[in-house]
Design a protein around this motif. Structure first.
Motif, PDB file in Angstrom:
ATOM      1  N   TYR A  84       0.809  -1.217   0.000  1.00 28.73           N
ATOM      2  CA  TYR A  84       0.000   0.000   0.000  1.00 28.73           C
ATOM      3  C   TYR A  84       0.841   1.265   0.000  1.00 28.73           C
ATOM      4  CZ  TYR A  84      -2.853   3.817   1.827  1.00 28.73           C
ATOM      5  OH  TYR A  84      -3.457   5.042   2.018  1.00 28.73           O
ATOM      6  N   HIS A 357     -17.511  -5.503  -0.914  1.00 27.04           N
ATOM      7  CA  HIS A 357     -16.151  -4.959  -0.898  1.00 27.04           C
ATOM      8  C   HIS A 357     -15.126  -6.079  -0.691  1.00 27.04           C
ATOM      9  CE1 HIS A 357     -17.927  -0.980  -0.655  1.00 27.04           C
ATOM     10  NE2 HIS A 357     -16.714  -0.439  -0.726  1.00 27.04           N
ATOM     11  N   GLU A 358     -15.444  -6.998   0.215  1.00 26.67           N
ATOM     12  CA  GLU A 358     -14.515  -8.089   0.503  1.00 26.67           C
ATOM     13  C   GLU A 358     -14.375  -9.030  -0.690  1.00 26.67           C
ATOM     14  OE1 GLU A 358     -11.870 -10.481   3.006  1.00 26.67           O
ATOM     15  OE2 GLU A 358     -12.347  -8.389   2.585  1.00 26.67           O
ATOM     16  N   ARG A 361     -11.961  -7.297  -2.916  1.00 32.94           N
ATOM     17  CA  ARG A 361     -10.612  -7.365  -2.357  1.00 32.94           C
ATOM     18  C   ARG A 361     -10.023  -8.764  -2.523  1.00 32.94           C
ATOM     19  NH1 ARG A 361      -7.490  -9.221   1.513  1.00 32.94           N
ATOM     20  NH2 ARG A 361      -9.144 -10.599   2.258  1.00 32.94           N
ATOM     21  N   ASP A 364      -9.609 -10.080  -6.232  1.00 30.22           N
ATOM     22  CA  ASP A 364      -8.387  -9.450  -6.753  1.00 30.22           C
ATOM     23  C   ASP A 364      -8.328  -9.564  -8.283  1.00 30.22           C
ATOM     24  OD1 ASP A 364      -5.835  -8.412  -6.856  1.00 30.22           O
ATOM     25  OD2 ASP A 364      -4.856 -10.236  -6.167  1.00 30.22           O
ATOM     26  N   LEU A 399      -4.261  -4.928  -1.874  1.00 33.38           N
ATOM     27  CA  LEU A 399      -5.487  -5.549  -1.385  1.00 33.38           C
ATOM     28  C   LEU A 399      -5.218  -6.635  -0.351  1.00 33.38           C
ATOM     29  CD1 LEU A 399      -7.386  -5.830  -4.794  1.00 33.38           C
ATOM     30  CD2 LEU A 399      -7.821  -4.192  -2.958  1.00 33.38           C
ATOM     31  N   ARG A 400      -3.972  -7.124  -0.302  1.00 29.83           N
ATOM     32  CA  ARG A 400      -3.617  -8.136   0.698  1.00 29.83           C
ATOM     33  C   ARG A 400      -2.447  -7.681   1.565  1.00 29.83           C
ATOM     34  NH1 ARG A 400      -5.331 -14.133  -1.159  1.00 29.83           N
ATOM     35  NH2 ARG A 400      -7.068 -13.555  -2.491  1.00 29.83           N
ATOM     36  N   HIS A 415     -13.202  -7.032   7.470  1.00 31.48           N
ATOM     37  CA  HIS A 415     -12.225  -6.038   7.027  1.00 31.48           C
ATOM     38  C   HIS A 415     -12.876  -4.692   6.745  1.00 31.48           C
ATOM     39  CE1 HIS A 415      -9.569  -9.605   5.658  1.00 31.48           C
ATOM     40  NE2 HIS A 415      -9.003  -9.054   6.716  1.00 31.48           N
ATOM     41  N   PHE A 429      -8.332  -0.191  -0.206  1.00 31.27           N
ATOM     42  CA  PHE A 429      -9.304  -0.796  -1.123  1.00 31.27           C
ATOM     43  C   PHE A 429      -9.128  -0.141  -2.486  1.00 31.27           C
ATOM     44  CE2 PHE A 429     -13.631  -0.999  -3.015  1.00 31.27           C
ATOM     45  CZ  PHE A 429     -13.747  -2.365  -3.089  1.00 31.27           C
ATOM     46  N   PRO A 431      -9.396  -1.871  -5.875  1.00 32.04           N
ATOM     47  CA  PRO A 431      -9.587  -2.805  -6.985  1.00 32.04           C
ATOM     48  C   PRO A 431      -9.681  -2.096  -8.331  1.00 32.04           C
ATOM     49  CG  PRO A 431     -11.642  -2.498  -5.805  1.00 32.04           C
ATOM     50  CD  PRO A 431     -10.574  -1.807  -5.007  1.00 32.04           C
TER      51      PRO A 431
END
Length: 494
Positions: A84, A357-358, A361, A364, A399-400, A415, A429, A431
């Motif tokens: 990130y 959202h998850e 994420r 991916d 994302l991870r 999350h 977040f 994507p």
């Protein structure tokens, strides 16, 4: 024998000089670049990474060289951003410098330097500005884009009812429905699911996604100049993309024949209006080529991204019956069984919103993101990146990122929930990427995902032929895209 000996000495000498020159040039080029493993001639660092598991290979390299490192993918030198902090610093904090689009050769076979996604410079700025404005304003005074999404969601519901609860592969119906949303925007019309030409076009889009994510697609990216002259899947890709381009050209011609500048019906008409207004400007970006490629880019991106994410979502939700039960309870309490799921409900459905959202994420969908390049000589984290340096911001690593997600390798809607069960945003977040190259269709895609997923779960009880714990959520193909496995399910009306 003497001549053969001389020839051997000569070849050794030439080889030694060439190797010395290669290592000297490579060393000089790398002197101000971020660190990374030293490349070998022709293959670069391919002997140190796995094309079948590129993300984990890059993670291992990052563990040794840090979050910013240089890598040679065959004959292609790139600077990789991992995590990130590095991606945010480049694409947001230094967004202007990193705003160039890097090469995506297998798509540029046809798209080249046109449209809102793969172009650069003034053409990109103007085309993106026009695309964002048109997507934002389209339908005002007539039907909103949300109404079009609802219409297509219910066409999908009708198609699922026709399966009569028998096992079927939902990929085709989902792709048809989602594609019709973008078709209504760009072409001003929808296509029936039984339309053979439309079905074939969707097959071509799916095939291009598979090819671009295959090892053949990756090799074309790494050795473009060589592979271009050899047989391979890129030839199929070119044929598929050319067929899609011809379809768009046909639709543009239909619009031209019935064009009324006072009553624009779709994206094509809006672009034609700009072409007419700008026809005396020799430097205009509103050309027929840019129109066709802009529409083609939106057609492909608007079809593949959302439909693939929905297919991932059904797998992930059914894999976790407890999560599915909580979504259904929230749908029943907030929307009910009969009301139309609209975007206004999203703020009142924090758990469903968190799950969606998850899904994005965890699945991916673009693990590597789209390549960038720096538009000028750029200083970044103490390194000097020459103008044109290609940048790979690895979205999967964002994302991870364990610093941003406490359980990054597991599917966990928590999350995106706070301690009170309210939805919470997460800066990592991404994507749709971030910064100046943020996907122009982000708003539409997020709306589609919420409406489609809630509508499907509201209307149907979904059943898989296997036990939930046996559902395979590992991508069938992981390359440019993470493509889910093919699967069958049963859609039983609730």
């Amino acid at each position: 024998m003497f001549l053969a000996g001389e020839l051997t000495v000569y070849l050794y000498a030439v080889t030694s000089v060439l190797l010395f020159w290669y290592f000297w040039r490579t060393y000089n080029e790398r002197s101000q670049l971020p660190p990374g493993p030293f490349p070998l001639p022709l293959i670069g660092n391919l002997h140190q990474i796995s094309t079948k598991d590129m993300v984990n290979s890059l993670k291992a390299v990052s563990g040794k060289y840090g979050p910013v490192f240089t890598l040679h993918l065959g004959m292609r030198r790139v600077v990789v951003l991992w995590g990130y902090d590095a991606v945010k610093e480049a694409l947001l904090d230094q967004g202007e410098e990193f705003s160039g689009r890097g090469d995506l050769p297998i798509y540029q076979l046809v798209i080249k330097d046109y449209g809102p996604i793969l172009s650069n410079g003034e053409r990109w700025k103007e085309t993106r500005r026009f695309t964002l404005m048109t997507l934002r304003n389209f339908g005002m005074g007539k039907r909103s884009i949300e109404e079009r999404v609802h219409e297509e969601a219910y066409h999908l519901i009708d198609a699922l009812k026709k399966t009569k609860g028998l096992p079927f592969d939902p990929a085709i119906q989902i792709s048809n429905s989602v594609s019709n949303v973008i078709c209504l925007v760009i072409f001003g019309k929808r296509f029936e699911y039984e339309d053979e030409e439309f079905v074939e076009l969707l097959h071509r889009i799916d095939t291009t996604s598979v090819i671009s994510s295959s090892i053949g697609g990756q090799l074309y990216t790494m050795y473009t100049d060589i592979m271009h002259h050899l047989p391979g899947s890129h030839k199929t890709m070119y044929k598929m993309m050319t067929d899609l381009e011809k379809f768009v050209e046909k639709r543009v011609k239909i619009n031209q024949e019935t064009f009324d500048p006072d009553n624009p019906r779709d994206f094509i008409d809006c672009f034609l209006i700009k072409m007419e207004k700008d026809k005396g400007n020799p430097s205009t970006e509103y050309s027929m080529k840019n129109l066709v490629i802009s529409v083609l880019s939106l057609f492909i991106a608007g079809t593949e991204t959302v439909s693939t994410t929905i297919r991932h979502s059904l797998l992930l939700i059914k894999k976790h019956p407890d999560i599915e039960a909580r979504i259904l309870a929230e749908i029943d309490s907030v929307i009910g069984r009969d009301c139309l799921p609209t975007i206004v409900y999203r703020s009142r459905m924090p758990y469903t919103d968190a799950v969606i959202h998850e899904v994005q994420r965890f699945c991916d969908i673009f693990p590597f993101g789209l390549p960038h390049n720096v538009i000028r000589d750029t200083k970044f984290r103490g390194f000097m990146l020459p103008k044109g340096t290609e940048i790979y911001p690895i979205l999967s690593s964002v994302l991870r990122d364990p610093a941003k997600f406490k359980d990054p390798d597991n599917f966990n809607p928590g999350h995106f929930l706070d301690e009170n069960g309210c939805f919470k945003n997460n800066d990592a977040f991404m994507p749709f990427s971030t910064g100046k190259r943020l996907c122009p269709g982000e708003g539409l895609a997020r709306m589609e995902l919420f409406i489609y997923i809630t509508t499907i779960l509201q209307k149907f009880k979904l059943q898989f032929p296997c036990d939930p714990k046996d559902i395979d959520i590992k991508p069938r193909l992981s390359g440019f895209l993470n493509i889910p496995v093919s699967y069958e399910l049963q859609a039983i009306p609730r």
